[in-house]
Design a protein around this motif. Structure first.
Motif, short mmCIF file in Angstrom:
data_model
loop_
_atom_site.label_atom_id
_atom_site.label_comp_id
_atom_site.label_asym_id
_atom_site.label_seq_id
_atom_site.Cartn_x
_atom_site.Cartn_y
_atom_site.Cartn_z
N VAL A 71 0.83 -1.21 0.00
CA VAL A 71 0.00 0.00 0.00
C VAL A 71 0.87 1.26 0.00
O VAL A 71 1.82 1.38 0.78
CB VAL A 71 -0.95 0.02 1.22
CG1 VAL A 71 -1.79 1.29 1.23
CG2 VAL A 71 -1.86 -1.21 1.20
N SER A 72 0.52 2.20 -0.86
CA SER A 72 1.19 3.50 -0.97
C SER A 72 0.15 4.59 -0.76
O SER A 72 -0.90 4.59 -1.41
CB SER A 72 1.84 3.63 -2.35
OG SER A 72 2.30 4.94 -2.58
N THR A 73 0.46 5.54 0.15
CA THR A 73 -0.50 6.60 0.50
C THR A 73 0.21 7.96 0.47
O THR A 73 1.30 8.09 1.02
CB THR A 73 -1.10 6.37 1.90
OG1 THR A 73 -1.60 5.02 1.98
CG2 THR A 73 -2.23 7.34 2.18
N PHE A 74 -0.42 8.94 -0.13
CA PHE A 74 0.16 10.29 -0.17
C PHE A 74 -0.92 11.33 -0.40
O PHE A 74 -2.04 11.02 -0.82
CB PHE A 74 1.25 10.38 -1.24
CG PHE A 74 0.76 10.17 -2.65
CD1 PHE A 74 0.45 11.26 -3.47
CD2 PHE A 74 0.63 8.90 -3.17
CE1 PHE A 74 0.01 11.07 -4.77
CE2 PHE A 74 0.20 8.69 -4.47
CZ PHE A 74 -0.11 9.78 -5.27
N SER A 75 -0.56 12.57 -0.12
CA SER A 75 -1.44 13.72 -0.37
C SER A 75 -1.14 14.27 -1.76
O SER A 75 0.02 14.27 -2.21
CB SER A 75 -1.18 14.80 0.68
OG SER A 75 -1.66 16.05 0.25
N ILE A 76 -2.16 14.74 -2.45
CA ILE A 76 -1.92 15.36 -3.75
C ILE A 76 -1.17 16.69 -3.55
O ILE A 76 -1.16 17.27 -2.46
CB ILE A 76 -3.21 15.58 -4.56
CG1 ILE A 76 -4.13 16.58 -3.85
CG2 ILE A 76 -3.90 14.26 -4.79
CD1 ILE A 76 -4.11 17.96 -4.39
N ASP A 77 -0.55 17.16 -4.63
CA ASP A 77 0.26 18.39 -4.57
C ASP A 77 0.09 19.13 -5.88
O ASP A 77 0.43 18.60 -6.95
CB ASP A 77 1.73 18.02 -4.34
CG ASP A 77 2.63 19.25 -4.21
OD1 ASP A 77 2.09 20.38 -4.17
OD2 ASP A 77 3.86 19.07 -4.14
N VAL A 78 -0.45 20.33 -5.82
CA VAL A 78 -0.61 21.13 -7.04
C VAL A 78 0.36 22.32 -7.05
O VAL A 78 0.24 23.21 -7.88
CB VAL A 78 -2.07 21.64 -7.20
CG1 VAL A 78 -3.01 20.48 -7.41
CG2 VAL A 78 -2.49 22.47 -5.99
N ASP A 79 1.31 22.31 -6.14
CA ASP A 79 2.32 23.38 -6.15
C ASP A 79 3.17 23.28 -7.42
O ASP A 79 3.34 22.21 -8.00
CB ASP A 79 3.23 23.26 -4.93
CG ASP A 79 2.50 23.53 -3.62
OD1 ASP A 79 1.35 24.00 -3.68
OD2 ASP A 79 3.07 23.25 -2.56
N GLU A 133 7.69 12.92 -2.36
CA GLU A 133 8.40 12.53 -1.15
C GLU A 133 7.95 13.34 0.07
O GLU A 133 7.87 12.79 1.18
CB GLU A 133 9.91 12.70 -1.34
CG GLU A 133 10.57 11.64 -2.21
CD GLU A 133 10.46 11.94 -3.69
OE1 GLU A 133 10.96 11.13 -4.50
OE2 GLU A 133 9.89 12.99 -4.05
N THR A 134 7.68 14.63 -0.10
CA THR A 134 7.29 15.46 1.03
C THR A 134 5.79 15.36 1.35
O THR A 134 5.31 16.00 2.28
CB THR A 134 7.65 16.94 0.78
OG1 THR A 134 6.87 17.43 -0.32
CG2 THR A 134 9.13 17.09 0.47
N ARG A 135 5.07 14.56 0.56
CA ARG A 135 3.62 14.44 0.75
C ARG A 135 3.20 13.06 1.23
O ARG A 135 2.01 12.72 1.21
CB ARG A 135 2.92 14.76 -0.57
CG ARG A 135 3.15 16.17 -1.07
CD ARG A 135 2.45 17.18 -0.20
NE ARG A 135 2.58 18.55 -0.70
CZ ARG A 135 1.64 19.48 -0.59
NH1 ARG A 135 0.51 19.20 0.03
NH2 ARG A 135 1.84 20.70 -1.04
N ALA A 136 4.16 12.25 1.64
CA ALA A 136 3.86 10.89 2.07
C ALA A 136 2.98 10.89 3.32
O ALA A 136 3.15 11.73 4.22
CB ALA A 136 5.15 10.13 2.33
N LEU A 137 2.04 9.96 3.36
CA LEU A 137 1.16 9.80 4.51
C LEU A 137 1.25 8.35 5.01
O LEU A 137 1.58 7.44 4.25
CB LEU A 137 -0.30 10.11 4.14
CG LEU A 137 -0.62 11.55 3.73
CD1 LEU A 137 -2.07 11.62 3.24
CD2 LEU A 137 -0.38 12.51 4.87
N ALA A 138 0.93 8.17 6.26
CA ALA A 138 0.83 6.82 6.80
C ALA A 138 -0.41 6.14 6.24
O ALA A 138 -1.39 6.81 5.85
CB ALA A 138 0.77 6.86 8.33
N ARG A 139 -0.38 4.85 6.19
CA ARG A 139 -1.51 4.10 5.62
C ARG A 139 -2.82 4.43 6.33
O ARG A 139 -3.87 4.61 5.70
CB ARG A 139 -1.21 2.60 5.70
CG ARG A 139 -2.31 1.69 5.19
CD ARG A 139 -1.86 0.23 5.24
NE ARG A 139 -2.95 -0.68 4.90
CZ ARG A 139 -2.81 -2.01 4.83
NH1 ARG A 139 -1.62 -2.56 5.08
NH2 ARG A 139 -3.84 -2.77 4.53
#
Length: 660
Positions: A217-225, A510-516
């Motif tokens: 499982v891979s989890t992250f926040s989107i980034d529009v910067d 890499e800076t947007r990684a989240l825990a599962r």
């Protein structure tokens, strides 16, 4: 004519005659008389024999010319005059044309030293400082290093080794000293230390390869910067490769507008998934996830309450900072409506409101307030943020969007200056419903880490403005996406099927990684999607049985059994409608051969490869800048504003600077 040579004939006859016998007594007397005469003459000229000094007849710098004059007085015939004039001409030419030259000190004329029994100490030369400012960002070679052939030098410029950052001249001018000594002047360039490079970038180590059986499982926040792409461009246009920490690949990919399929159902955005071959590895595939946000009609936009929070500290004095900021906001004003309101808060050593809430239609009053701003003082960022939030909260009404637009180089040095402390402060303020976006300006002391901490935790975006064209893109062409959110706290989670996929890696984020577990926790903050925004995420996957698998199978673990679904993975997204606290779930299965490898998807892949080349290329298997250029060039497609053509130019610059 014979009269002219009488003197010379007499001299010749005298030389032919036998010399007189030496008289030692007379010789001794003559020498003693000569010494007495010399001492008397010296005393008369010097005033005191105890303090010898140069005179008109024995100057420090004129002994040669004095001798020439004496010779001319003695030899007065025309022939002698012709002969000695020629000698003088040769001597004068040698004396003038052959001075001692030093490339850094200027012209120095070597003069004979007077040796006396009592030397007089010379006064130290007095330097006169003359400012000689150099253009910002230009590296000035020493004279002896200048190439003789300008054409060859220019032709090889692109392939030259990039100069270290600490060799760049930033804002301090060079100072040239005019050193006056012995009646002559020489130049001496005094080195003034360049402004130190204090840039700080927010980044993490590149995402590692994951083994699906161990971590599916891979989890992250989107980034529009988009700030990272502009920083990369700024570095390359200055003739140097960007710092690796400045390269955030997802921001480079998301810099470009794409024509992804828009939403057709109840959700404010539409995810589209395609699976295609990897250009840099024949044994792997790419999973391209595209999200396209809806674009509401201008008439349907809610009213805007904007607080321009402007850094006016001393570090903002450069032309690419506060002056460019003023020009950028001027462009933005033309896109606002009369019902939109503007307020301006500034901060330097302290904070203050320089414009009360004013209708966006009153552009004269707004521009007058902007044009009166000057840079100076320290950077009390905390005080500025506190006042800006207070003003924005007072302006807010139901149904309106309130946003602070912080324009800064990120150099906070008064109050809260630690990114973690700023993160906590902004997180607390996020609950007020006020969004915070950040516009970065300038280089040399750009604090990207602080800017990222502010934007990511303020439900906002971060952009870097390095040119007026970039201001046009961010504040005019993409204004709706920058200011009007359509989805908050957008998270992505992908579960890969270990029966089908042996390994995978997420490219960027890499800076947007989240825990599962953060995926289902609505209290965990994530990125926002603005009106019309497009978002791209790319995974590289290695199918089971591929020759490209990089890790060995475990000895004591059984191979995963196939579930018969044929699915490569499962995509889930969560988002909140602005103003709501409960998230909505979207689910999409990922299957082999899914979707088409569109022109947009292939161009995004070229940019992802470009970013890896700039940062870390251990997974690219020899794939080069030339390959990235070819892929991007082939898939530029419709490029109305030239953004993609510019990207190809930047790739070519990076190729030259890297020595490829």
């Amino acid at each position: 004519m014979s009269d002219d040579f009488d003197d010379l004939n007499k001299l010749a006859d005298a030389l032919k005659s036998a010399p007189a016998a030496p008289d030692s007594t007379r010789k001794t007397a003559n020498i003693a008389a000569a010494m007495d005469n010399f001492d008397q003459i010296e005393k008369n000229f010097q005033g005191s024999s105890a303090e010898p000094r140069p005179t008109l007849e024995t100057p420090r710098t004129g002994a040669f010319f004095f001798g020439v004059a004496k010779m001319l007085d003695t030899l007065t015939s025309r022939a002698a005059m012709a002969t000695t004039t020629a000698i003088v001409a040769v001597g004068f030419t040698f004396y003038v044309v052959m001075p001692q030259m030093d490339a850094r000190q200027g012209l120095k004329i070597s003069t004979p030293e007077i040796t006396t029994a009592h030397p007089v100490p010379r006064p130290e030369p007095t330097p006169v400082l003359v400012p000689a400012p150099e253009p910002e960002g230009i590296i000035m070679p020493r004279v002896e290093e200048m190439p003789a052939d300008d054409g060859r030098a220019l032709a090889g410029l692109a392939a030259a080794e990039p100069a270290p950052a600490d060799m760049m001249i930033t804002s301090a001018p060079a100072v040239r000293s005019i050193v006056a000594q012995d009646g002559f002047a020489s130049y001496s360039d005094q080195a003034i230390p360049a402004t130190p490079d204090t840039e700080a970038f927010a980044n993490e180590e590149a995402n590692p390869l994951k083994i699906t059986t161990e971590e599916p499982v891979s989890t992250f926040s989107i980034d529009v910067d988009t700030a990272a792409y502009s920083v990369v461009r700024s570095s390359l246009m200055r003739g140097m490769l960007p710092p690796e920490a400045a390269v955030r690949i997802e921001e480079m990919v998301n810099y470009f507008p794409y024509r992804y399929a828009g939403p057709e159902g109840e959700h404010p955005f539409q995810p589209t998934v395609s699976v295609m071959d990897t250009p840099w590895n024949d044994g792997t595939q790419l999973v391209h996830i595209a999200i396209q946000g809806e674009m509401p009609a201008i008439a349907d936009r809610p009213a805007l309450n904007l607080v321009f929070l402007i850094d006016t500290s001393g570090s903002m004095a450069s032309t690419n900072k506060l002056p460019l900021l003023k020009q950028s906001f001027r462009l933005m004003l033309s896109q606002l409506r009369p019902e939109d309101q503007i307020s301006i808060v500034t901060y330097a050593g302290s904070a203050g409101q320089v414009l009360e809430p004013t209708s966006a239609s009153e552009t004269g009053a707004i521009m007058d307030a902007l044009n009166q701003l000057d840079a100076g003082g320290s950077t009390a960022g905390q005080a500025g943020l506190q006042q800006a939030y207070s003003v924005a909260e007072a302006m807010s009404e139901d149904g309106e969007v309130s946003r602070i637009i912080l324009a800064t180089d990120g150099d906070f040095n008064v109050g809260i200056s630690n990114p973690d402390a700023l993160k906590d402060y902004i997180s607390d303020k996020r609950d007020t419903g006020v969004y915070l976006s950040v516009l970065g300006f300038g280089r040399g002391n750009l604090d990207d880490a602080t800017m990222q901490a502010l934007a990511q935790n303020g439900n906002g975006t971060a952009s870097y403005i390095d040119t007026l064209s970039e201001a046009q893109k961010v504040l005019v062409d993409q204004l709706s996406g920058a200011l009007f959110p359509i989805a908050n706290d957008v998270k992505i989670q992908v579960e890969f099927n270990p029966a089908m996929i042996a390994e995978y890696r997420l490219i960027g984020y890499e800076t947007r990684a989240l825990a599962r577990e953060d995926f289902n926790n609505d209290l965990v903050d994530a990125g926002e999607i603005g009106a019309g925004h497009s978002v791209t995420a790319i995974y590289e996957i290695t199918p089971v049985g591929s020759d490209a698998i990089m890790s060995d199978a475990l000895r004591y673990q059984a191979a995963p059994a196939s579930d018969g679904s044929g699915e490569l993975g499962f995509l889930k997204l969560r988002y909140k409608t602005p103003g709501e606290d409960i998230s909505t779930l979207i689910e999409v299965p990922i299957v082999s051969g899914m979707g088409a490898a569109s022109e947009d998807a292939r161009f995004a892949t070229a940019i992802a490869g470009f970013g890896q080349l700039l940062r870390e290329n251990k997974y690219l298997n020899g794939w080069s800048y030339a390959d990235a250029i070819a892929l991007a060039q082939t898939n530029k497609g419709e490029d109305a504003f030239g953004y993609r053509a510019e990207a190809v130019t930047l790739m070519r610059l990076a190729q030259s600077l890297s020595g490829e």
